[in-house]
Scaffold this active site. Structure first.
Site, PDB file in Angstrom:
ATOM      1  N   ASP A 145     -20.250  34.728  41.863  1.00 40.67           N
ATOM      2  CA  ASP A 145     -19.312  35.347  40.913  1.00 40.67           C
ATOM      3  C   ASP A 145     -17.969  34.619  40.907  1.00 40.67           C
ATOM      4  O   ASP A 145     -16.915  35.249  40.848  1.00 40.67           O
ATOM      5  CB  ASP A 145     -19.145  36.837  41.231  1.00 40.67           C
ATOM      6  CG  ASP A 145     -18.642  37.630  40.034  1.00 40.67           C
ATOM      7  OD1 ASP A 145     -18.700  37.096  38.896  1.00 40.67           O
ATOM      8  OD2 ASP A 145     -18.189  38.776  40.222  1.00 40.67           O
ATOM      9  N   LYS A 147     -14.976  32.862  39.431  1.00 38.28           N
ATOM     10  CA  LYS A 147     -14.235  32.880  38.146  1.00 38.28           C
ATOM     11  C   LYS A 147     -12.765  33.045  38.512  1.00 38.28           C
ATOM     12  O   LYS A 147     -12.447  33.391  39.667  1.00 38.28           O
ATOM     13  CB  LYS A 147     -14.734  34.018  37.250  1.00 38.28           C
ATOM     14  CG  LYS A 147     -14.708  35.398  37.907  1.00 38.28           C
ATOM     15  CD  LYS A 147     -15.312  36.459  36.997  1.00 38.28           C
ATOM     16  CE  LYS A 147     -15.334  37.813  37.673  1.00 38.28           C
ATOM     17  NZ  LYS A 147     -15.906  38.875  36.845  1.00 38.28           N
ATOM     18  N   ASN A 150     -11.512  35.897  40.655  1.00 33.59           N
ATOM     19  CA  ASN A 150     -11.937  36.001  42.059  1.00 33.59           C
ATOM     20  C   ASN A 150     -11.389  34.883  42.931  1.00 33.59           C
ATOM     21  O   ASN A 150     -11.913  34.616  44.011  1.00 33.59           O
ATOM     22  CB  ASN A 150     -13.464  36.063  42.137  1.00 33.59           C
ATOM     23  CG  ASN A 150     -13.987  37.393  41.632  1.00 33.59           C
ATOM     24  OD1 ASN A 150     -13.242  38.380  41.598  1.00 33.59           O
ATOM     25  ND2 ASN A 150     -15.237  37.429  41.226  1.00 33.59           N
TER      26      ASN A 150
HETATM   27  N1  LIG Z   1      -6.996  40.255  49.587  1.00 37.50           N
HETATM   28  C1  LIG Z   1      -6.266  40.630  48.535  1.00 37.50           C
HETATM   29  N2  LIG Z   1      -4.935  40.448  48.514  1.00 37.50           N
HETATM   30  C2  LIG Z   1      -4.206  40.818  47.432  1.00 37.50           C
HETATM   31  N3  LIG Z   1      -4.722  41.376  46.320  1.00 37.50           N
HETATM   32  C3  LIG Z   1      -6.036  41.589  46.295  1.00 37.50           C
HETATM   33  C4  LIG Z   1      -6.881  41.240  47.388  1.00 37.50           C
HETATM   34  N4  LIG Z   1      -8.159  41.555  47.055  1.00 37.50           N
HETATM   35  C5  LIG Z   1      -8.110  42.067  45.823  1.00 37.50           C
HETATM   36  N5  LIG Z   1      -6.849  42.094  45.355  1.00 37.50           N
HETATM   37  C6  LIG Z   1      -6.410  42.561  44.039  1.00 37.50           C
HETATM   38  O1  LIG Z   1      -7.138  43.708  43.690  1.00 37.50           O
HETATM   39  C7  LIG Z   1      -7.912  43.502  42.510  1.00 37.50           C
HETATM   40  C8  LIG Z   1      -9.220  44.229  42.655  1.00 37.50           C
HETATM   41  O2  LIG Z   1      -9.986  43.602  43.638  1.00 37.50           O
HETATM   42  P1  LIG Z   1     -11.509  43.947  43.899  1.00 37.50           P
HETATM   43  O3  LIG Z   1     -12.100  42.908  44.765  1.00 37.50           O
HETATM   44  O4  LIG Z   1     -11.667  45.362  44.326  1.00 37.50           O
HETATM   45  O5  LIG Z   1     -12.096  43.984  42.473  1.00 37.50           O
HETATM   46  P2  LIG Z   1     -12.527  42.868  41.483  1.00 37.50           P
HETATM   47  O6  LIG Z   1     -12.089  41.522  41.959  1.00 37.50           O
HETATM   48  O7  LIG Z   1     -12.115  43.252  40.119  1.00 37.50           O
HETATM   49  O8  LIG Z   1     -14.063  42.904  41.668  1.00 37.50           O
HETATM   50  P3  LIG Z   1     -15.161  43.945  41.348  1.00 37.50           P
HETATM   51  O9  LIG Z   1     -14.666  44.810  40.239  1.00 37.50           O
HETATM   52  O10 LIG Z   1     -16.257  43.055  40.926  1.00 37.50           O
HETATM   53  O11 LIG Z   1     -15.412  44.664  42.629  1.00 37.50           O
HETATM   54  C9  LIG Z   1      -8.030  41.983  42.394  1.00 37.50           C
HETATM   55  O12 LIG Z   1      -8.177  41.579  41.091  1.00 37.50           O
HETATM   56  C10 LIG Z   1      -6.722  41.487  42.998  1.00 37.50           C
HETATM   57  O13 LIG Z   1      -5.720  41.465  42.013  1.00 37.50           O
END
Ligand SMILES: Nc1ncnc2c1ncn2[C@@H]1O[C@H](COP(=O)(O)OP(=O)(O)OP(=O)(O)O)[C@@H](O)[C@H]1O
Length: 459
Positions: A145, A147, A150
């Protein structure tokens, strides 16, 4: 660590990790399954990102296997180009994962603001992400995944892979077959359903590099069906003003990553792996030893005085969340109680809940070999001597102690939500939210789409 005295309570940090060990700071993100919040460990003062997922919602969304898989995989991974897992635990309502905090925002956030990125940025992120992929593939893990959403930047501007929701282990003798990923970034061999391995991540890297360079994806269509056909068959085209935007070496690298034949695609094992990738003329002058140690000079430093994330999450949490996150002690269950469904509850859900709770085991990196190594060996805040390229297992970048407290104080206002700029952006952007494009951007698809499904390849 022993017992530390906080104003309001005494906490025994030698006990199993729980939410009460952390101060809850601001909300920074929301994914399909959970929310993300900045937290600070009350003992070490280290700040982290806390990803939490409501258990009932997780079951309802059929995401149990994905969350368990993500937690399991992250436990095995320790890489400078990955948001590494530090703790995992649960309470009665939520599953929690505490991961390295990235203060620089994700590449989607920056791409939305910049429209297109400068070539030196694209080259740098492509190189660092390639190191992360090589590390994962060396452990037979495929991310699936990749992109801009991520890839998260730290405050210096280094790139890190995140969201291991649909990442999976593979075995050389058993190709993966699930159609998993975000359609626009999916490699043709996934869509062709003839089996695939880690080559798919290199294709996604090509799609991402293209998008960073030109502000649009190489294959576009109005429907998923048409997009699929485009990925499988259409010629790769570049905008007419390409030569004004990037060098011919950049175009060549993207073309090689977006090659349908995996034996010719840059980065794949079949085409010469990371060695051939590093030798590409686009990276002429790059010292890969330095890049692999995360000691390369990032061409872009995220603004540390403002939050590099969508501040509407904070507002949503404050205004709309009727059950805000709070540390609560777990209810003690009487023997056999957990097997009995509550009144009106589906017995299948009760069973699934119990399986999920058993499988989502506690993780505390300070109690593992990698955690102990980093606590003893490294200077606080320093990068470990590990390089992704060297593929040395269990080496840890240690970011605890004094340096972090300094970092925290620099970002204290941002972390606790006192940065005026952010609050204003948040209020102003409820309608024209920068997150709009994230919502519109590709959501990961599992098999069968569109609902995330637990039917995933498992080794
Ligand atoms: N380690 C981190 N440090 C800072 N911000 C983070 C971190 N991990 C995630 N985030 C923020 O939180 C948001 C949501 O993260 P999360 O991994 O839950 O969902 P996602 O990337 O949208 O994936 P999915 O919806 O597929 O689970 C990310 O887009 C990012 O902006």
């Amino acid at each position: 660590m022993g017992i530390a005295c906080c104003k309001e309570e005494e906490i025994d940090f030698t006990q199993e990790v729980e939410l009460n060990h952390f101060h809850l700071l601001r909300s920074v993100g929301k994914g399909a399954f959970g929310k993300v919040r900045v937290v600070q460990h009350k003992g070490t003062q280290q700040i982290y990102a806390l990803k939490y997922i409501n258990k009932a919602k997780c079951i309802k969304m059929r995401a149990v296997e994905n969350i368990i898989q993500e937690r399991r995989l992250l436990e095995e991974v320790e890489c400078p180009f990955v948001c590494n897992l530090r703790y995992a635990f649960q309470d009665d309502e939520n599953l929690f994962m505490v991961i390295d905090l990235m203060l620089g925002g994700d590449l989607r956030f920056h791409l939305d603001r910049m429209g297109m990125m400068k070539e030196d940025m694209i080259r740098f992120y492509t190189a660092e992400v390639a190191c992360g992929l090589a590390y994962l593939h060396g452990r037979r893990i495929v991310h699936r995944d990749l992109k801009p959403d991520n890839v998260l930047l730290d405050e210096k501007g280094h790139a890190h892979l995140t969201d291991f929701n649909i990442a999976v282990h593979y075995r050389e003798e058993k190709p993966l077959t699930a159609v998993a990923g975000s359609m626009a970034y999916m490699a043709p061999e996934i869509l062709a359903k003839k089996g695939y391995f880690s080559s798919v991540d290199w294709w996604s890297l090509g799609v991402m590099a293209y998008e960073l360079a030109f502000g649009k994806r190489p294959f576009r269509a109005k429907t998923n069906e048409a997009l699929q056909q485009s990925i499988l068959h259409d010629d790769l085209e570049f905008p007419s003003n390409t030569s004004d935007l990037v060098s011919s070496e950049c175009v060549d690298c993207i073309k090689l990553l977006l090659t349908r034949d995996i034996t010719k695609r840059l980065g794949t094992k079949e085409s010469g792996g990371l060695d051939r990738f590093r030798a590409h003329p686009w990276f002429k002058g790059y010292d890969w030893e330095i890049i692999g140690k995360k000691e390369g000079n990032p061409p872009f430093t995220p603004d540390s005085k403002r939050a590099n994330f969508d501040a509407t999450h904070e507002l949503e949490e404050l205004l709309l969340e009727d059950n805000p996150l709070k540390a609560k002690p777990r209810k003690k269950k009487k023997e056999g109680e957990e097997d009995k469904p509550k009144e009106g509850e589906d017995p299948a859900i009760t069973k699934e809940m119990r399986i999920m709770e058993d499988k989502f085991t506690v993780y505390d990196y300070t109690k593992t070999r990698k955690g102990l190594g980093s606590l003893q060996g490294n200077q606080p805040g320093s990068q470990s001597s590990m390089t992704a390229v060297q593929k040395i297992p269990n080496a840890a970048p240690c970011t605890t102690g004094r340096a972090d407290r300094q970092d925290y104080s620099i970002h204290k206002d941002v972390m606790e939500g006192r940065d005026a700029e952010v609050n204003m952006t948040g209020v102003a952007s409820m309608e024209s939210s920068p997150n709009k494009s994230r919502r519109e951007s590709e959501k990961p698809q599992l098999d069968p789409p569109p609902v995330p499904s637990p039917i995933m390849e498992r080794p």
